[in-house]
Design an enzyme around this catalytic site. Sequence first.
Site, PDB file in Angstrom:
ATOM      1  N   HIS A  79      46.629  30.053  32.641  1.00  0.00           N
ATOM      2  CA  HIS A  79      46.149  29.000  33.542  1.00  0.00           C
ATOM      3  C   HIS A  79      45.050  29.560  34.450  1.00  0.00           C
ATOM      4  CE1 HIS A  79      46.149  26.136  36.900  1.00  0.00           C
ATOM      5  NE2 HIS A  79      46.472  27.124  37.708  1.00  0.00           N
TER       6      HIS A  79
ATOM      7  N   ASP B  53      11.876  25.055  32.973  1.00  0.00           N
ATOM      8  CA  ASP B  53      13.177  25.348  32.375  1.00  0.00           C
ATOM      9  C   ASP B  53      13.692  26.611  33.053  1.00  0.00           C
ATOM     10  OD1 ASP B  53      15.344  25.901  30.427  1.00  0.00           O
ATOM     11  OD2 ASP B  53      14.323  24.380  29.251  1.00  0.00           O
TER      12      ASP B  53
ATOM     13  N   TRP C 166      46.836  37.123  35.793  1.00  0.00           N
ATOM     14  CA  TRP C 166      45.422  37.220  35.443  1.00  0.00           C
ATOM     15  C   TRP C 166      44.813  38.495  36.003  1.00  0.00           C
ATOM     16  CZ3 TRP C 166      40.737  36.894  38.327  1.00  0.00           C
ATOM     17  CH2 TRP C 166      40.902  36.825  39.707  1.00  0.00           C
TER      18      TRP C 166
ATOM     19  N   SER D 296      28.540  36.642  29.154  1.00  0.00           N
ATOM     20  CA  SER D 296      28.054  35.288  29.414  1.00  0.00           C
ATOM     21  C   SER D 296      27.682  35.120  30.884  1.00  0.00           C
ATOM     22  CB  SER D 296      29.135  34.289  29.026  1.00  0.00           C
ATOM     23  OG  SER D 296      28.877  33.034  29.587  1.00  0.00           O
ATOM     24  N   SER D 297      28.557  35.567  31.777  1.00  0.00           N
ATOM     25  CA  SER D 297      28.266  35.410  33.207  1.00  0.00           C
ATOM     26  C   SER D 297      27.029  36.190  33.605  1.00  0.00           C
ATOM     27  CB  SER D 297      29.433  35.913  34.052  1.00  0.00           C
ATOM     28  OG  SER D 297      30.583  35.214  33.757  1.00  0.00           O
TER      29      SER D 297
ATOM     30  N   HIS E  83      37.288  40.450  44.656  1.00  0.00           N
ATOM     31  CA  HIS E  83      36.972  39.731  45.886  1.00  0.00           C
ATOM     32  C   HIS E  83      35.591  39.100  45.849  1.00  0.00           C
ATOM     33  CE1 HIS E  83      37.727  38.005  49.666  1.00  0.00           C
ATOM     34  NE2 HIS E  83      36.448  38.234  49.895  1.00  0.00           N
TER      35      HIS E  83
ATOM     36  N   GLU F  80      34.272  38.060  43.372  1.00  0.00           N
ATOM     37  CA  GLU F  80      34.478  36.941  42.454  1.00  0.00           C
ATOM     38  C   GLU F  80      34.912  35.675  43.207  1.00  0.00           C
ATOM     39  OE1 GLU F  80      34.032  36.316  39.294  1.00  0.00           O
ATOM     40  OE2 GLU F  80      35.244  34.504  39.071  1.00  0.00           O
TER      41      GLU F  80
ATOM     42  N   TYR G 128      34.015  34.783  46.037  1.00  0.00           N
ATOM     43  CA  TYR G 128      32.809  34.205  46.643  1.00  0.00           C
ATOM     44  C   TYR G 128      31.885  33.642  45.586  1.00  0.00           C
ATOM     45  CZ  TYR G 128      34.637  35.343  50.995  1.00  0.00           C
ATOM     46  OH  TYR G 128      35.481  35.352  52.056  1.00  0.00           O
TER      47      TYR G 128
ATOM     48  N   SER H 219      26.221  21.656  51.394  1.00  0.00           N
ATOM     49  CA  SER H 219      25.068  21.673  52.296  1.00  0.00           C
ATOM     50  C   SER H 219      23.961  20.753  51.803  1.00  0.00           C
ATOM     51  CB  SER H 219      24.511  23.090  52.433  1.00  0.00           C
ATOM     52  OG  SER H 219      25.526  23.971  52.809  1.00  0.00           O
TER      53      SER H 219
ATOM     54  N   HIS I  53      42.188  44.108  50.765  1.00  0.00           N
ATOM     55  CA  HIS I  53      43.139  43.209  51.432  1.00  0.00           C
ATOM     56  C   HIS I  53      44.093  42.587  50.410  1.00  0.00           C
ATOM     57  CE1 HIS I  53      39.743  39.981  51.150  1.00  0.00           C
ATOM     58  NE2 HIS I  53      40.455  39.971  50.048  1.00  0.00           N
ATOM     59  N   HIS I  54      43.808  42.773  49.141  1.00  0.00           N
ATOM     60  CA  HIS I  54      44.760  42.320  48.126  1.00  0.00           C
ATOM     61  C   HIS I  54      45.835  43.369  47.865  1.00  0.00           C
ATOM     62  CE1 HIS I  54      42.299  38.818  46.984  1.00  0.00           C
ATOM     63  NE2 HIS I  54      41.286  39.601  47.285  1.00  0.00           N
TER      64      HIS I  54
ATOM     65  N   THR J  51      31.581  32.514  57.848  1.00  0.00           N
ATOM     66  CA  THR J  51      32.175  31.290  57.303  1.00  0.00           C
ATOM     67  C   THR J  51      32.283  30.237  58.395  1.00  0.00           C
ATOM     68  OG1 THR J  51      33.457  32.765  55.911  1.00  0.00           O
ATOM     69  CG2 THR J  51      34.046  30.454  55.845  1.00  0.00           C
TER      70      THR J  51
ATOM     71  N   LYS K 194      29.107  28.465  58.952  1.00  0.00           N
ATOM     72  CA  LYS K 194      28.851  27.399  57.977  1.00  0.00           C
ATOM     73  C   LYS K 194      29.599  26.123  58.331  1.00  0.00           C
ATOM     74  CE  LYS K 194      27.434  29.853  53.939  1.00  0.00           C
ATOM     75  NZ  LYS K 194      26.323  28.950  53.668  1.00  0.00           N
TER      76      LYS K 194
ATOM     77  N   ARG L 253      55.972  34.145  44.073  1.00  0.00           N
ATOM     78  CA  ARG L 253      55.148  33.534  43.044  1.00  0.00           C
ATOM     79  C   ARG L 253      55.444  34.200  41.702  1.00  0.00           C
ATOM     80  NH1 ARG L 253      49.252  36.385  43.837  1.00  0.00           N
ATOM     81  NH2 ARG L 253      48.656  35.035  42.117  1.00  0.00           N
TER      82      ARG L 253
END
Lengths: 292, 546
Positions: free
Chosen positions: B84, B113, B149, B176-177, B260, B262, B264, B275, B309-310, B335, B338, B457
């Site tokens: 998932h 293009d 994951w 790809s990314s 991390h 990622e 963002y 925005s 922090h993870h 943040t 924003k 979890r």
Amino acid sequence: MGTQAAQKSERYFVPQPSAWPFVLTASLIALLGGVSAYLEEDHIGPIPIYAGLAVAIYIIFRWFRGVALESEGGMYSAQVGRTYRWGMSWFIFSEVMFFGAFFGALFYARELSLPWLGGEGSKIATNLTLWPGFEAHWPSNGPAQLGGAFKTIPAFSVPAINTAILLTSGVTITMAHHALKASKRGACILWMWATVALGCAFLYLQAHEYIEAYTELNLTLRSGIYGSTFFMLTGFHGMHVTLGTIMLISITLRLMSGHFKPDSHFGFEGVAWYWHFVDVVWLGLFVVVYWL
Amino acid sequence: MAHAHDDHAHGGHGHDDHAHGPDKGIMRWIKTTNHKDLGTLYLFFAFIMFFIGGLMSLVIRAELFHPGLQFVDPEFFNQMTTLHALVMIFGGLMPAFTGLANWMVPMMIGCSDLALPRVNNWGFWLLPFAFTMLLSTMFMPGGGPAGGWTLYPPLSLQTANAFPFLIFSIHLMGISSITGAINVVVTILNMRTPGMTLLKMPLFAWTWLITGYLLIAVMPVLAGAVTMLLTDKYFGTSFFSAAGGGDPVLFQHVFWFFGHPEVYILILPAFGIVSTIIPTFARKQLFGYDSMVYATAGIAFLSFIVWAHHMFTVGMPLAGELFFMFATMLIAVPTGVKVFNWVATMWRGSMTFETPMLFAVGFVFLFTIGGFSGVMLAMTPVDFQYHDTYFVVAHFHYVLVPGAVFSVIAAIYYWIPKWTGRMYNEFWGKTHFWLSTIFINLTFFPQHFAGLAGMQRRVPDYALQFTDFNVISSIGAFGFFVSQFIFIFNVLASCYGWFGRQRNAPDRVWEGARGLEWTVPSPAPYHTFEDPPELPAHEVTGVHDH
Ligand code: HEM
Ligand SMILES: [Cu+2]
């Protein structure tokens, strides 16, 4: 009117629809699926691997050849040239980050995980209960001495020679670049072949070193963290040198068939940048993998 | 002279102008190099992946409706959570954002293009192949990956036959990314129409520029991490094995150095979308354009120095815990800038609430809830309790679903008249918004409490006292899923002209909108700006503060 026509000629090149990327992807899937099945001993045989590899190489060749012909056909404006320059720079940046992961692993193992296993700081309990008697030192194959005792390759033997070779090749490719810019095609081609020769010499010595490591020093991929970081870093670097040498050869052949102009030769520059990148990574390797 | 050159350029296009239309049939989609075709492909692919990932989440929620084991065995449950997440992140959100960039970046900055159209095609087609490979693992002996994951060793190394397929599919997604990111970045840096300086660029282009930079920087690191997993499993290396001098925690460091930034990558394009939408419907210029740009850059910079922090509970040295705690909290500053700017843009605007605006305002509220729970998680001692509980699940779903996913939905409502020439149905759009918002809060808000009370979890069963929370959560999840069919029909109806929908959208679909994309017809022509357009002052969205 005149300005409009001139503007139109500078239109950005948008290629026609192309099946290359799709076929390339399909062949990569065949290749990687085949390798996966091989790793899990699924016995689907080597055909997907070879077929996928062959098609992938063919498409890559066709694709690059197509781009070279488009470029020589005058289809690219200066703006397209800038696109390729930016694109190549960012690609090299991504490669730097890829190597960064392995350099990071080496740093972590030497500075953190091994000392901790040896009981440094607050990790004394780890050492006493899990690995009593283990003393951290570098090179190391860990507290379980995976792969058995091994010797390392001294920095100031073949690796130093290889450093000299790569540094020299950085000079020769720069000489070739200067010759190209000064419209001295003959000299340029000679310098390029010199660069190719140096690249091949490097690869030869590197292969020699690997054989020696496996047959005489008992230094293998299985030699704990030292073997892991040593072979992964030098191995990925060697793969990049191989790729770089192939790129050098194709550029040289293009030079010999009259491609590139003194003032417009992105393909050449892109390969030169790549070669310098491979060079710089090696310097890092020489210092932190072989020497320190 | 000019004429000779001209002929050359035509040779370059290979055909005359009338050959500019697409190929016919399926080959159009396989061979296309057109940014709009590829944008459409990306978005449809993302749709399908959201659907598959959504079905997987329903399996999870069905199992968790009641304590005890009822529908699936724990092993399969874990495959569902793992897949998932991978499907939603790499197959849903990231391709959706790349699809939006494909469509909009060239139209926003005025170029023909993306910079490398064939590479663009490659970047797209890698995805369906990679995900076929990944999802096929569910049918292999031993099943699909079930270690989460995040792929932490040593657990992930126990994956059976699926393992190399998992690793290689991640490699392909990474390629790809990276190709997609290089393409967008180079387009933005190299192909803006004359006069569009960097600080006049629409914010969506800015946030994508920085997202692209993050992608190019961290996807190779993920590739390195999973490569080490592969060699540890099959080639005898010991990166993550203490016996050989390595450390499983090393994987976590490398993974989160990717992971991390990622997150963002998943939210910065959303910031760009919001925005863009809020000024349109507040009929005001974006408040603090410059500070938005700097805040985005600041977030990107900080995202590289907060990864651990993870890992607060993994046993890091105290100095590490402190450093990563404070660095993480710092991110709340840009943040906050924003969120402040969005609110200030709405302040005293003449606001209307069409569907895109509803989703954008919903984003501001609900993303901020996720932001607040993020600050709570950033506190090391507090995280010792929250870690690996449903509180974390609630946190990241608030930023991902009513955050990132809402922004994608908002963007599609906002631009679909431009893409298809047909308006969406406003009534059903609003219904979709309210149902989604109610159900998503029903799904994830109770999970905060379940987590604080100690529910873990990634576990298919739970203690009885968590039942109420989970029942509510599961009802919400099913409701949310069903509500999305409104969206699917609303969007497809605009694409295919169902229900008698006419191609009558004006060029400037929203009268408060600015930007080059609103100067061209709706639907936008197949090749929009073959020659760089003029940039009239009133289409400039990047207006500086005085
Ligand atoms: C209605 C929409 C969604 C529902 C109902 C849902 C539900 C769930 C559930 C029940 C879990 C398992 C939690 C656990 O047991 O650990 C989960 C995990 C997760 N979800 Fe979602 N989800 C939804 C959408 C998304 C989206 C859009 C994304 C990302 C773009 C996402 C990313 C994740 C991630 C990263 C995990 C963690 C997986 C792991 O533990 O390894 N989810 N989700
Ligand atoms: Cu994080």
